[in-house]
Design an enzyme around this catalytic site. Structure first.
Site, PDB file in Angstrom:
ATOM      1  N   LYS A 134      23.014 -73.419 -27.105  1.00  0.00           N
ATOM      2  CA  LYS A 134      22.738 -74.847 -26.900  1.00  0.00           C
ATOM      3  C   LYS A 134      23.705 -75.392 -25.858  1.00  0.00           C
ATOM      4  O   LYS A 134      24.770 -74.828 -25.601  1.00  0.00           O
ATOM      5  CB  LYS A 134      22.884 -75.637 -28.211  1.00  0.00           C
ATOM      6  CG  LYS A 134      24.287 -75.665 -28.826  1.00  0.00           C
ATOM      7  CD  LYS A 134      25.226 -76.698 -28.223  1.00  0.00           C
ATOM      8  CE  LYS A 134      26.634 -76.593 -28.792  1.00  0.00           C
ATOM      9  NZ  LYS A 134      27.618 -77.434 -28.053  1.00  0.00           N
ATOM     10  N   ASP A 147      27.722 -77.119 -35.784  1.00  0.00           N
ATOM     11  CA  ASP A 147      26.568 -76.871 -34.914  1.00  0.00           C
ATOM     12  C   ASP A 147      25.469 -76.056 -35.585  1.00  0.00           C
ATOM     13  O   ASP A 147      24.352 -75.970 -35.062  1.00  0.00           O
ATOM     14  CB  ASP A 147      27.008 -76.121 -33.644  1.00  0.00           C
ATOM     15  CG  ASP A 147      27.817 -76.984 -32.692  1.00  0.00           C
ATOM     16  OD1 ASP A 147      27.760 -78.226 -32.822  1.00  0.00           O
ATOM     17  OD2 ASP A 147      28.509 -76.423 -31.825  1.00  0.00           O
ATOM     18  N   GLY A 183      28.479 -68.427 -31.750  1.00  0.00           N
ATOM     19  CA  GLY A 183      28.668 -68.008 -33.139  1.00  0.00           C
ATOM     20  C   GLY A 183      27.772 -68.767 -34.095  1.00  0.00           C
ATOM     21  O   GLY A 183      27.233 -68.196 -35.049  1.00  0.00           O
TER      22      GLY A 183
END
Length: 280
Positions: free
Chosen positions: A8, A133, A99
């Site tokens: 992203k 996230d 990650g």
């Protein structure tokens, strides 16, 4: 079972406060891009085994993919284990959710293998225990993310836009960047409402004008190379340029593939990790 784990970028990142427990309150416009790792999961008798094509990637609880698998197995009292094979393409410690998206993809694949009845909303509850996230990475697309990342509002998809992405030859710790941010000294905040309106109106130049990341208050002072990259993007025809997340990756937004290719070639002479990609 094999699946893509997409990176992203942030089209905006605002910090609007800090909770008593130390977590920062965020207001971010997040966007999935067509740069991805590959995650393959196989069911095994017991335990969690992680293998990766990059030796420096941890293969224990320090890896968010491991943590995701562990939380899933524990939450649903699953007796068997998993082997997770990761092919890394997303730069690490880069502000691109490498990650986090791996962890989100592990959760989605494990749902398909063990508990196909589980909703995305339930997966997001697990995801929030892994990182801010990760809930966004469950859904992807274009979304306004608020709170500590748990409040997600999808907006009109800002798809198929051209980005050139540069990861400088160093990494940054998200924790360190936030620890060095003085919330009371953020004097210019993103106009997130205007940015969303620009996306809804397909006004690319206005999107570029309204991209802002308040964490640049920390990183641009400490790492002068980031200023140079942003300036280079504008000189090479980008409509706008911004650091993604806590950095140090910087992207340029383009309206022309030829300009983007010229920019890519130029940046590739200076930096090892440079990508042309699109929003999805």
């Amino acid at each position: 079972m094999l699946s893509k784990a997409h990176a992203k970028v942030n089209l905006s990142l605002d910090v609007i406060g800090k909770r008593k427990d130390g977590y920062h309150l965020l207001k971010m416009l997040m966007q999935t891009i067509d740069l991805y790792d590959l995650i393959e999961i196989k069911k095994i008798k017991k335990g969690i085994i992680i293998d990766c094509d990059r030796e420096y990637i941890p293969k224990d609880r320090r890896n968010l993919a491991y943590k995701a698998a562990e939380l899933f197995l524990d939450r649903y009292n699953i007796d068997s284990g998993v082997r997770i094979d990761i092919t890394k393409n997303i730069p690490v410690a880069a502000g691109l959710a490498g990650g986090s998206t791996d962890a989100a993809t592990v959760l989605k694949i494990m749902r398909d293998i063990f508990r196909p009845d589980i909703s995305n909303e339930e997966l997001k509850e697990i995801a929030l225990d892994i990182g801010a996230d990760v809930p966004f990475c469950i859904e992807g697309g274009t979304a306004l993310c608020e709170g500590i990342g748990e409040k997600i509002t999808p907006i009109k998809n800002f798809k198929n836009q051209i980005l050139v992405l540069v990861k400088p030859n160093f990494g940054l710790s998200t924790k360190d960047v936030y620890n060095n941010l003085k919330v009371e000294k953020i004097y210019i905040h993103p106009n997130t409402t205007k940015l969303i309106q620009s996306i809804e109106e397909d006004n690319l130049k206005s999107v570029a004008r309204n991209m802002r990341n308040v964490l640049e208050n920390v990183t641009l002072r400490k790492y002068k190379a980031l200023n140079s990259i942003k300036s280079n993007f504008i000189e090479l025809g980008a409509l706008g340029s911004m650091m993604s997340g806590s950095g140090p990756s910087v992207f340029g937004l383009f309206d022309d593939m030829l300009k983007a290719q010229i920019c890519y070639d130029n940046m590739k002479e200076k930096y090892k990790e440079v990508f042309i990609t699109r929003t999805i």
